[in-house]
Design an enzyme around this catalytic site. Structure first.
Site, mmCIF file in Angstrom:
data_model
loop_
_atom_site.group_PDB
_atom_site.id
_atom_site.type_symbol
_atom_site.label_atom_id
_atom_site.label_comp_id
_atom_site.label_asym_id
_atom_site.label_seq_id
_atom_site.Cartn_x
_atom_site.Cartn_y
_atom_site.Cartn_z
ATOM 1 C CG ASP A 116 -1.027 -55.907 14.572
ATOM 2 O OD1 ASP A 116 -0.337 -56.902 14.283
ATOM 3 O OD2 ASP A 116 -1.131 -54.909 13.813
ATOM 4 C CG HIS A 117 1.092 -62.317 17.477
ATOM 5 N ND1 HIS A 117 2.212 -62.095 18.227
ATOM 6 C CD2 HIS A 117 0.583 -63.500 17.922
ATOM 7 C CE1 HIS A 117 2.401 -63.098 19.082
ATOM 8 N NE2 HIS A 117 1.409 -63.957 18.923
ATOM 9 N NE ARG A 118 0.944 -56.027 11.614
ATOM 10 C CZ ARG A 118 0.385 -55.132 10.798
ATOM 11 N NH1 ARG A 118 0.892 -54.962 9.581
ATOM 12 N NH2 ARG A 118 -0.651 -54.415 11.186
#
Length: 396
Positions: free
Chosen positions: A366-368
């Protein structure tokens, strides 16, 4: 002498907010005498197979739902005649399946409303009101052909092949839950994936030695076991991998321990059961927990507790002959690692080219929560341990 009364057993609330289940099979027949807590049926929820114990002792009077039918919580599924002074209750008619052509939507029937006070098993919650109708699994043309009336004995047997037809299969149970989870994850978490080719020759040699270790007798040890151990060690230095995006509270949760998920392909669909606090286990304990977890998932006996509470998962796509992939995150998890197939390839080893065992690791995240640097450093750390796996195994 006590009079006999007819008791209806309604599908109970099996927990986790599940509002329906499919009747997989009946373990009793009409006329059978049953005892209290004797298993009546096996049902499939969106997460697992569950055995339903009888809340009554008596004689089975009527099976109200056929196997393959999905019913809502609170729907009567069986009537049992018991010794009781209370007045009998008239059961509703059974749910009758309607056979249709695969090209036509199945006709559905609505059962009569259950009584005001349906039976509820001890430990289960109250019924959940639902307007959905029972759904009957579509039978294929091959099934119909197998159950057709045979030709007369005096006629030659020359059955004509059945014409090819489209096949419609209702989406329910584990497969429905999996589809909903994958869509939710794909459209809520921004995925990114990095890949790394790793020389796992030393890991494979270590696996062979570990299989003869007295501490691991009766435990299945594979390359995936080493991968899991390496991931748990690498997470100690990469806490973002073991975190969750909490949009409701505008915060990020970094978990104190790892709920390790193991993706398991079953006949009913993909399951990802978890080992809670897997980072606290020794290697022998981890190997045993993985062995038991996979067996439970494949037999349909994984509990709802095992099928929730994950924070990081691994999947072995190599068993299908696939070199690499882009796995989708289980909802609420920050990362998932895929192990690809092991191939014998020319590889630089100690300054020379040699034939080595090479596998590809793929990390989706998850790039967040995880940026490219963090994801890459974690994957390289795992790969390094698999290239030189001495530090991966700790029995203490």
């Amino acid at each position: 002498m006590d009079s006999m009364s007819l008791q209806q057993f309604a599908l109970p609330d099996l927990g986790e907010g599940l509002t329906e289940s499919e009747i997989v099979s009946w373990e009793v027949a009409v006329g059978d005498t049953v005892e209290l807590n004797q298993v009546l049926a096996e049902v499939e929820t969106a997460k697992a197979l569950v055995e339903l114990p009888s809340p009554f002792a008596g004689t089975v009077s009527q099976l109200l739902v056929e196997p393959g039918t999905t019913v809502s919580v609170g729907t009567p599924i069986v009537a049992i005649e018991t010794a009781d002074a209370s007045p009998p209750v008239e059961p509703p008619p059974p749910v009758e399946p309607v056979e249709t052509s695969p090209a036509v939507e199945p006709v559905e029937t609505r059962p009569e409303q259950p009584p005001e006070t349906p039976s509820v098993l001890v430990g289960y919650g109250p019924r959940v009101a639902s307007s959905e109708r029972p759904r009957r699994r579509q039978r294929s043309a091959s099934w119909l052909a197998a159950h057709a009336v045979p030709e007369s004995a005096g006629e030659p047997r020359h059955p004509e092949p059945a014409p090819a037809e489209d096949r419609r299969t209702p989406i329910a149970g584990v497969r429905k839950r999996m589809a909903e989870a994958m869509v939710q994850s794909a459209f809520t978490a921004p995925h990114a994936t990095v890949h790394l080719e790793v020389d796992v020759s030393e890991s494979l040699a270590l696996v062979e030695r570990l299989r003869e270790h007295p501490r691991l007798t009766g435990t299945r040890v594979t390359l995936l076991t080493l991968v899991a151990s390496a991931c748990l060690r690498a997470i100690r230095h990469s806490p973002a991998i073991n975190s969750r995006w909490d949009a409701a509270n505008d915060s990020v949760i970094e978990f104190a321990h790892v709920g390790l998920g193991i993706a398991v392909a079953t006949d009913r669909g993909l399951l990802v059961p978890h080992i809670q606090a897997a980072d606290r286990l020794s290697f022998a304990e981890l190997a045993q927990a993985m062995t038991e977890l996979v067996a439970a998932a494949r037999s349909g006996k994984a509990t709802t507790a095992q099928l929730s509470g994950g924070s990081f998962s691994i999947t072995n796509v190599g068993v299908f002959g696939v070199d690499s992939g882009t796995p989708i995150l289980p909802p609420g998890e920050a990362a998932i690692l895929a192990l690809g197939a092991v191939r014998r390839r020319p590889w630089e080893h100690r300054g020379e080219v040699a034939l080595r065992s090479v596998a590809t690791l793929s990390l989706s995240f998850d790039h967040r929560l995880v940026d490219g640097k963090q994801g890459s450093e974690f994957l390289v750390a795992v790969g390094s341990m698999l290239s030189d796996p001495g530090s991966v195994v700790a029995f203490a």
